[in-house]
Design a protein around this motif. Sequence first.
Motif, mmCIF file in Angstrom:
data_model
loop_
_atom_site.group_PDB
_atom_site.id
_atom_site.type_symbol
_atom_site.label_atom_id
_atom_site.label_comp_id
_atom_site.label_asym_id
_atom_site.label_seq_id
_atom_site.Cartn_x
_atom_site.Cartn_y
_atom_site.Cartn_z
ATOM 1 N N THR A 16 -1.495 16.615 1.411
ATOM 2 C CA THR A 16 -0.743 15.398 1.077
ATOM 3 C C THR A 16 -1.154 14.894 -0.305
ATOM 4 O OG1 THR A 16 -2.377 13.891 2.026
ATOM 5 C CG2 THR A 16 -0.641 14.672 3.505
ATOM 6 N N LEU A 17 -0.355 13.991 -0.825
ATOM 7 C CA LEU A 17 -0.670 13.309 -2.074
ATOM 8 C C LEU A 17 -0.491 11.817 -1.820
ATOM 9 C CD1 LEU A 17 -1.181 13.230 -5.173
ATOM 10 C CD2 LEU A 17 1.306 13.354 -5.427
ATOM 11 N N SER A 18 -1.521 11.038 -2.103
ATOM 12 C CA SER A 18 -1.465 9.593 -1.916
ATOM 13 C C SER A 18 -1.909 8.918 -3.204
ATOM 14 C CB SER A 18 -2.396 9.166 -0.772
ATOM 15 O OG SER A 18 -2.047 9.823 0.419
ATOM 16 N N PRO A 19 -0.971 8.417 -3.998
ATOM 17 C CA PRO A 19 -1.355 7.778 -5.259
ATOM 18 C C PRO A 19 -2.183 6.523 -5.018
ATOM 19 C CG PRO A 19 0.983 7.478 -4.823
ATOM 20 C CD PRO A 19 0.469 8.391 -3.773
ATOM 21 N N ASN A 20 -3.152 6.298 -5.883
ATOM 22 C CA ASN A 20 -3.980 5.097 -5.875
ATOM 23 C C ASN A 20 -3.614 4.328 -7.140
ATOM 24 O OD1 ASN A 20 -5.919 3.217 -5.274
ATOM 25 N ND2 ASN A 20 -7.644 4.473 -5.850
ATOM 26 N N ILE A 21 -2.861 3.259 -6.986
ATOM 27 C CA ILE A 21 -2.332 2.498 -8.106
ATOM 28 C C ILE A 21 -3.216 1.284 -8.352
ATOM 29 C CG2 ILE A 21 -0.383 1.085 -8.855
ATOM 30 C CD1 ILE A 21 1.416 3.070 -7.412
ATOM 31 N N PHE A 22 -3.528 1.052 -9.612
ATOM 32 C CA PHE A 22 -4.403 -0.054 -9.964
ATOM 33 C C PHE A 22 -3.589 -1.305 -10.252
ATOM 34 C CE2 PHE A 22 -6.825 3.706 -10.469
ATOM 35 C CZ PHE A 22 -8.041 3.353 -9.913
ATOM 36 N N THR A 23 -4.179 -2.444 -9.898
ATOM 37 C CA THR A 23 -3.473 -3.708 -10.012
ATOM 38 C C THR A 23 -4.418 -4.828 -10.441
ATOM 39 O OG1 THR A 23 -2.110 -5.324 -8.833
ATOM 40 C CG2 THR A 23 -3.785 -4.189 -7.526
ATOM 41 N N ASP A 55 -10.561 -11.774 -0.195
ATOM 42 C CA ASP A 55 -10.007 -11.040 -1.322
ATOM 43 C C ASP A 55 -10.165 -9.539 -1.119
ATOM 44 O OD1 ASP A 55 -9.262 -13.365 -2.596
ATOM 45 O OD2 ASP A 55 -11.118 -13.495 -3.752
ATOM 46 N N LEU A 56 -9.049 -8.830 -1.125
ATOM 47 C CA LEU A 56 -9.077 -7.372 -0.984
ATOM 48 C C LEU A 56 -9.257 -6.721 -2.351
ATOM 49 C CD1 LEU A 56 -6.155 -6.761 1.541
ATOM 50 C CD2 LEU A 56 -8.586 -7.077 2.021
ATOM 51 N N VAL A 57 -10.029 -5.651 -2.381
ATOM 52 C CA VAL A 57 -10.192 -4.881 -3.618
ATOM 53 C C VAL A 57 -9.499 -3.529 -3.503
ATOM 54 C CG1 VAL A 57 -12.318 -6.034 -4.300
ATOM 55 C CG2 VAL A 57 -12.434 -3.930 -2.940
ATOM 56 N N TRP A 58 -9.139 -3.142 -2.272
ATOM 57 C CA TRP A 58 -8.455 -1.872 -2.036
ATOM 58 C C TRP A 58 -7.636 -2.003 -0.762
ATOM 59 C CZ3 TRP A 58 -8.528 1.609 2.049
ATOM 60 C CH2 TRP A 58 -7.954 2.864 1.805
ATOM 61 N N THR A 92 -2.531 -0.355 6.420
ATOM 62 C CA THR A 92 -3.199 0.389 7.490
ATOM 63 C C THR A 92 -4.719 0.343 7.358
ATOM 64 O OG1 THR A 92 -3.015 2.462 6.253
ATOM 65 C CG2 THR A 92 -1.264 1.961 7.842
ATOM 66 N N MET A 93 -5.217 0.136 6.151
ATOM 67 C CA MET A 93 -6.651 0.011 5.902
ATOM 68 C C MET A 93 -6.837 -0.877 4.684
ATOM 69 S SD MET A 93 -7.990 3.957 6.306
ATOM 70 C CE MET A 93 -9.682 3.507 5.984
ATOM 71 N N SER A 94 -7.980 -1.567 4.620
ATOM 72 C CA SER A 94 -8.265 -2.387 3.440
ATOM 73 C C SER A 94 -9.767 -2.604 3.327
ATOM 74 C CB SER A 94 -7.536 -3.730 3.509
ATOM 75 O OG SER A 94 -7.970 -4.474 4.633
ATOM 76 N N GLY A 115 6.670 5.090 6.866
ATOM 77 C CA GLY A 115 7.060 6.436 7.285
ATOM 78 C C GLY A 115 6.003 7.436 6.873
ATOM 79 N N GLY A 116 6.405 8.490 6.179
ATOM 80 C CA GLY A 116 5.481 9.520 5.723
ATOM 81 C C GLY A 116 4.904 9.271 4.343
ATOM 82 N N VAL A 117 5.154 8.089 3.765
ATOM 83 C CA VAL A 117 4.672 7.779 2.417
ATOM 84 C C VAL A 117 3.453 6.863 2.501
ATOM 85 C CG1 VAL A 117 5.249 6.704 0.204
ATOM 86 C CG2 VAL A 117 6.961 8.059 1.421
ATOM 87 N N THR A 118 2.361 7.292 1.868
ATOM 88 C CA THR A 118 1.136 6.505 1.803
ATOM 89 C C THR A 118 0.865 6.131 0.352
ATOM 90 O OG1 THR A 118 0.184 7.660 3.700
ATOM 91 C CG2 THR A 118 -1.351 6.512 2.245
ATOM 92 N N MET A 119 0.601 4.860 0.119
ATOM 93 C CA MET A 119 0.243 4.362 -1.210
ATOM 94 C C MET A 119 -1.069 3.606 -1.066
ATOM 95 S SD MET A 119 3.049 4.902 -3.228
ATOM 96 C CE MET A 119 3.296 3.616 -4.414
ATOM 97 N N MET A 120 -1.939 3.786 -2.058
ATOM 98 C CA MET A 120 -3.180 3.017 -2.091
ATOM 99 C C MET A 120 -3.153 2.137 -3.335
ATOM 100 S SD MET A 120 -5.946 5.904 -0.917
ATOM 101 C CE MET A 120 -5.430 7.099 -2.154
ATOM 102 N N PHE A 121 -3.767 0.972 -3.217
ATOM 103 C CA PHE A 121 -3.812 0.019 -4.317
ATOM 104 C C PHE A 121 -5.250 -0.461 -4.478
ATOM 105 C CE2 PHE A 121 0.306 -0.123 -2.272
ATOM 106 C CZ PHE A 121 1.128 0.185 -3.334
ATOM 107 N N GLN A 122 -5.697 -0.582 -5.721
ATOM 108 C CA GLN A 122 -7.076 -0.946 -5.996
ATOM 109 C C GLN A 122 -7.130 -1.838 -7.222
ATOM 110 O OE1 GLN A 122 -9.607 2.479 -6.094
ATOM 111 N NE2 GLN A 122 -11.431 1.302 -6.505
#
Length: 125
Positions: free
Chosen positions: A3-10, A37-40, A28-30, A46-53
């Motif tokens: 799989t590929l799960s992008p980790n996008i910075f914000t 305050d969340l840092v990640w 689903t996780m943080s 569906g089948g798309v996973t995105m991560m944010f950090q």
Amino acid sequence: METLSPNIFTNDMKATITFYQSLGFKITMSVPEMGDDLVWAMMVNGGVTMMFQTYESLADDLPEISRQDGGSLLLYINLKDIRSFFEQVKDKVIVLKGLETTFYGATEFSIKDNNGYVLTFAEHE
């Protein structure tokens, strides 16, 4: 590879989570830093996973990562029932390119997320 799960910075995690929730994603996780305050965060639709950090959470660990919003990439997301999805989100987002059929037979539209990234949604009918 599986799989590929992008980790996008914000710079604004709360706004990013709200934006992606408007597209139907769910957390689903943080990882909280201090207090609420969340840092990640990992979000799934569906089948798309995105991560944010947050940029700050990396501090000096990876100085090679640009600290500017947006990027030289486009996230291409396949889905079903694109017309219905477009109607659900078009008034909540910045639409860069409306629904159109491409020369390769896909129906697509493109939006800009709150961090300056371009998301193109496509259905191969």
